[in-house]
Design an enzyme around this catalytic site. Structure first.
Site, PDB file in Angstrom:
ATOM      1  N   HIS A 143       0.772  -1.209   0.000  1.00 36.15           N
ATOM      2  CA  HIS A 143       0.000   0.000   0.000  1.00 36.15           C
ATOM      3  C   HIS A 143       0.822   1.289   0.000  1.00 36.15           C
ATOM      4  CE1 HIS A 143       0.299   1.058   4.466  1.00 36.15           C
ATOM      5  NE2 HIS A 143       1.005  -0.024   4.328  1.00 36.15           N
ATOM      6  N   TYR A 190      -8.998  -5.226   7.145  1.00 37.74           N
ATOM      7  CA  TYR A 190      -7.674  -4.735   6.740  1.00 37.74           C
ATOM      8  C   TYR A 190      -7.748  -4.115   5.340  1.00 37.74           C
ATOM      9  CZ  TYR A 190      -2.561  -4.843   6.342  1.00 37.74           C
ATOM     10  OH  TYR A 190      -1.247  -4.499   6.191  1.00 37.74           O
TER      11      TYR A 190
END
Ligand code: FEO
Length: 395
Positions: A143, A190
């Protein structure tokens, strides 16, 4: 803990962790910082752990390997939960090669200000360990811009760092030894809270992996469990989540001062129920914000309610809206409702924010002065029935 011959989990479980990223993300089930040791003719360590666990990590590592025999340390991502123990480790093995992506070098240099022995790798680069090879796959925005996967040939293990992971401490460690319902709940939370803004890159990366046709027998992320029984399961889920697939469900997220907006929420729930659509009421003041985000992520519809407070919305609703605006959910339908005493700005503010979050506002919001009477409650039911019927049409 052995994963396969010559590959060991040398991470730590953080059983007591209840908040991550400071207080940004709740972690009801703790977490783990997974690190992997590969012993071949050469020895490689993939990622480390968060700094408070550095001593425990090094002591564990020393039980399975002479630190000085480590040739390569691979830092798949610079965030401190995986790189925090690097200074303590590299102090002991300054000659080891620290393998990073191009942005990984930048990330680690700015975090630690150390002149380590960096080796920058790009997608497709390989390092031979003897019998097996490490193959690197850059994964920018999964990410962080520096994120990278490391693939181990022969054993076909994809060490994917944050991707495909979840905050979940367990002694089972593998997907066939844990409560899968709990694990999937944490995995979707998540994804929803961390990866949603990068969904386009997630889909692209999975398509790229499929085209590469590399066999993946095990996915070993840097948080939570290792997927060895069914690694395809989490890849499929990521693909679906990345494409914005959701369930035919409506979330009513609201807060209330003197129960007027709550009464509206209950009537709205009745209307949705009459249309036969699954619906969940989540009072924002008493529900964990990250859990609400996970629920909204999985649902097609969001009905958001707040009374007018100081010519705006309630302060308990505002942080949730900010979060949703940043996450940029796909394919969501929404509408707003709320009560007011005198000025009545809340509904239009909610609608404006929903639009800014990329949520399609299906119909004009419903606004009730002070407490709803029977007629108002029937309007709420009609509002809900119309929303649910339109949502069904779009499925
Ligand atoms: Fe992006 Fe688990 O750190």
């Amino acid at each position: 803990m052995k994963i396969v011959d010559g590959v060991y989990w040398v991470g730590v479980a953080d059983w007591g962790l209840r908040h991550f990223h400071g207080f940004e993300l709740s972690t009801h089930k703790g977490s783990s910082y997974n690190s992997y040791l590969i012993k071949d003719e050469k020895i490689a360590l993939i990622d480390t752990v968060w700094e408070p666990f550095a001593e425990e990590f090094l002591s564990k590592l020393q039980r399975v390997v002479d630190l000085e025999s480590i040739d390569y340390v691979i830092a798949n991502h610079g965030e401190v939960d995986h790189s925090g123990a690097l200074p303590a480790l590299m102090e002991k093995i300054p000659e080891a090669t620290l393998v990073v992506s191009p942005r990984g070098e930048e990330s680690l240099r700015y975090h630690y200000h150390q002149d380590w022995n960096f080796q920058v790798v790009k997608t497709g680069d390989r390092i031979s360990l003897g019998r097996k090879e490490l193959v690197f796959i850059e994964a920018p925005m999964l990410h962080w811009p520096d994120s990278m996967f490391t693939y181990l040939t022969e054993d076909n293990i994809l060490m994917s760092n944050d991707a495909f992971g979840m905050h979940y401490a367990s002694s089972g460690l593998f997907d066939d030894l844990v409560d899968m319902e709990e694990v999937l709940r944490e995995a979707v939370k998540y994804y929803a809270n961390i990866l949603t803004p990068f969904s386009r890159q997630v889909v692209k990366k999975i398509e790229e992996l499929k085209k590469m046709e590399v066999p993946v027998d095990i996915i070993a992320p840097s948080h939570g469990i290792i997927w060895r029984k069914d690694p395809g399961k989490i890849i499929d889920l990521y693909y679906r989540w990345g494409r914005g697939e959701s369930q035919e469900r409506i979330i009513i997220a609201y807060d209330t001062m003197w129960e007027a907006t709550a009464r509206m929420a209950y009537a709205i729930e009745e209307g949705i129920h009459e249309e036969g659509i699954d619906c969940r009421l989540l009072p924002l003041a008493v529900t964990d914000r990250n859990d609400v985000v996970a629920e909204v992520f999985q649902a097609r519809g969001l009905l958001l309610g707040s009374p007018t407070f100081n010519r705006s919305i309630l302060p308990t609703v505002a942080p949730f809206l900010e979060e949703v605006k940043g996450l940029r959910f796909q394919n969501k339908l929404g509408a707003a409702f709320g009560s007011y005493g005198w000025s009545g700005e809340a509904v239009s503010i909610l609608e404006k924010n929903l639009k800014e979050a990329g949520i399609e506002v299906l119909q004009e919001g419903i606004n009730v002065k002070f407490q709803p009477n029977q007629e108002d409650l029937e309007k709420c039911r009609t509002f809900a029935r119309e929303f649910a019927a339109e949502m069904k049409k779009r499925t």
